[in-house]
Design a protein around this motif. Structure first.
Motif, mmCIF file in Angstrom:
data_model
loop_
_atom_site.group_PDB
_atom_site.id
_atom_site.type_symbol
_atom_site.label_atom_id
_atom_site.label_comp_id
_atom_site.label_asym_id
_atom_site.label_seq_id
_atom_site.Cartn_x
_atom_site.Cartn_y
_atom_site.Cartn_z
ATOM 1 N N GLY A 109 -14.880 -14.925 5.980
ATOM 2 C CA GLY A 109 -15.832 -14.657 6.567
ATOM 3 C C GLY A 109 -15.853 -12.894 7.333
ATOM 4 O O GLY A 109 -16.468 -11.825 7.547
ATOM 5 N N ALA A 110 -15.073 -12.268 6.976
ATOM 6 C CA ALA A 110 -14.242 -11.055 7.183
ATOM 7 C C ALA A 110 -14.060 -10.107 5.443
ATOM 8 O O ALA A 110 -14.174 -11.042 4.597
ATOM 9 N N GLU A 111 -14.073 -8.942 5.633
ATOM 10 C CA GLU A 111 -13.705 -7.840 4.691
ATOM 11 C C GLU A 111 -11.887 -7.720 4.294
ATOM 12 O O GLU A 111 -11.703 -6.905 5.748
ATOM 13 N N LEU A 112 -11.447 -8.158 3.848
ATOM 14 C CA LEU A 112 -9.979 -8.043 3.811
ATOM 15 C C LEU A 112 -9.210 -6.990 3.325
ATOM 16 O O LEU A 112 -9.690 -6.768 1.516
ATOM 17 N N PHE A 113 -8.580 -6.688 3.126
ATOM 18 C CA PHE A 113 -7.976 -5.212 2.635
ATOM 19 C C PHE A 113 -6.272 -5.554 2.644
ATOM 20 O O PHE A 113 -5.289 -4.696 4.177
ATOM 21 N N PHE A 114 -5.613 -5.697 1.883
ATOM 22 C CA PHE A 114 -4.125 -5.940 1.643
ATOM 23 C C PHE A 114 -3.501 -5.337 1.241
ATOM 24 O O PHE A 114 -3.831 -4.689 0.185
ATOM 25 N N LYS A 115 -3.156 -4.652 2.270
ATOM 26 C CA LYS A 115 -2.018 -3.442 2.214
ATOM 27 C C LYS A 115 -0.285 -3.384 1.047
ATOM 28 O O LYS A 115 -0.093 -4.577 2.227
ATOM 29 N N CYS A 116 0.289 -3.925 0.005
ATOM 30 C CA CYS A 116 0.942 -4.532 -0.764
ATOM 31 C C CYS A 116 2.417 -4.270 -0.939
ATOM 32 O O CYS A 116 2.701 -3.164 -1.394
#
Length: 323
Positions: free
Chosen positions: A42-49
């Protein structure tokens, strides 16, 4: 260990200087998204890889800042540290790039993949028992023998300034974040995140994610002082070490909350990211997603940066192989 009033607390200018210093030696890692995981949480997730970082982990940022900040007269004896893996191989990487010796004390139980990487980068390993007390006693002998410059895995202003460059990149890559979450062990990445965000994006909430079986940072935050466990057991091998004075300064002043996850929740989150995002990551890096899934009311409807701290996993000994 020095008291905080004897230690230099890094500033935002130290982070900016570090970023310029280390740019030739690091990747500007990508930010990836998953519509499946967005729907699930339910969130906007931005994965810093940072699993795609040089040496396979964010720690190359802090290690490179420390090594390339050394004056010429400090180079001959090289650098030394103690680490369960990613700092060891990152310091070996940076030392190799500068052509200086590197000795690291590692627990005998550290993943073989991380030991192999240290050796591959030209580092020398001295093994110890898997406890903080054994690690520090063995390391004292190494420093006595070599006279090397100690680069602490996380309780070092040079290292924290370097780790802070990760969040600077993240805020440039993704605008309008509501929160950032990263794993916490000793607190180097979280401290760098606090250093950067408190100065350039103070509206962003900072969360730390920790294994239930190694939850000393969680208990420290609740108690208002450092609580250190000597030898916790968790699949998240990079998160077994306790906070120290400098990292506690940042955690206690800037972290909104520390969230915990069980061993099974960590492994399930790791499998989920492998399956849905097709990226190799280590168990420590799965703890943030595990805690988001467990606390989805906290993150629902928010834009959340999730720092995947490393990808140095032993492919012959994945945590679900024996379960």
């Amino acid at each position: 260990m020095k008291d905080l009033d004897q230690m230099y607390i890094p500033t935002i200018d130290d982070m900016l200087t570090a970023h310029e210093r280390i740019k030739p030696y690091i990747h500007r890692t990508p930010v990836l998204t998953s519509s499946f995981l967005n729907d699930l949480t339910g969130a906007e997730l931005f994965f810093k890889c940072e699993n795609f970082q040089k040496a396979g982990a964010f720690k190359v940022r802090g290690a490179s800042n420390a090594v390339f900040g050394l004056s010429d007269d400090m180079l001959e004896k090289g650098v030394a540290s103690h680490s369960s893996g990613n700092h060891a191989l990152s310091l070996s990487y940076a030392a190799g790039r500068r052509g200086i010796p590197c000795t690291v004390v590692m627990p005998r139980t550290a993943p073989q993949a991380k030991k192999d990487a240290v050796i591959g980068y030209g580092g020398r390993i001295v093994e110890c028992e898997p406890s903080t007390s054994s690690r520090e006693a063995t390391f004292a002998e190494v420093v006595k023998e070599t006279g090397a410059e100690f680069v602490h895995p996380y309780n070092d202003p040079r290292v924290i300034a370097g780790q802070g460059t990760c969040s600077r990149e993240l805020t440039e890559q993704v605008h309008g974040l509501d929160a950032v979450i990263a794993p916490i062990g000793g607190g180097g990445m979280i401290s760098g995140t606090c250093l950067t965000l408190s100065n350039i994006a103070p509206e962003v909430k900072i969360y730390a994610a920790e294994p239930e079986q190694a939850d000393d940072a969680y208990r420290s935050l609740k108690a208002g002082h450092i609580i250190a466990d000597d030898a916790p057991e968790t699949v998240a091998d990079g998160l077994k070490v306790p906070l120290k004075e400098l990292t506690w300064h940042f955690v206690s002043n800037h972290v909104t909350d520390i969230l915990t996850a069980s061993e099974q929740e960590i492994v399930d989150a790791m499998k989920l990211i492998w399956k849905r995002m097709k990226i190799v990551m280590e168990p420590s890096s799965a703890v943030p997603l595990a805690t988001i899934l467990k606390n989805n009311d906290t993150f629902a409807g928010k834009r959340v940066g999730v720092i995947i701290t490393g990808g140095n996993v032993d492919l012959d000994n994945l945590p679900w192989m024996n379960s």
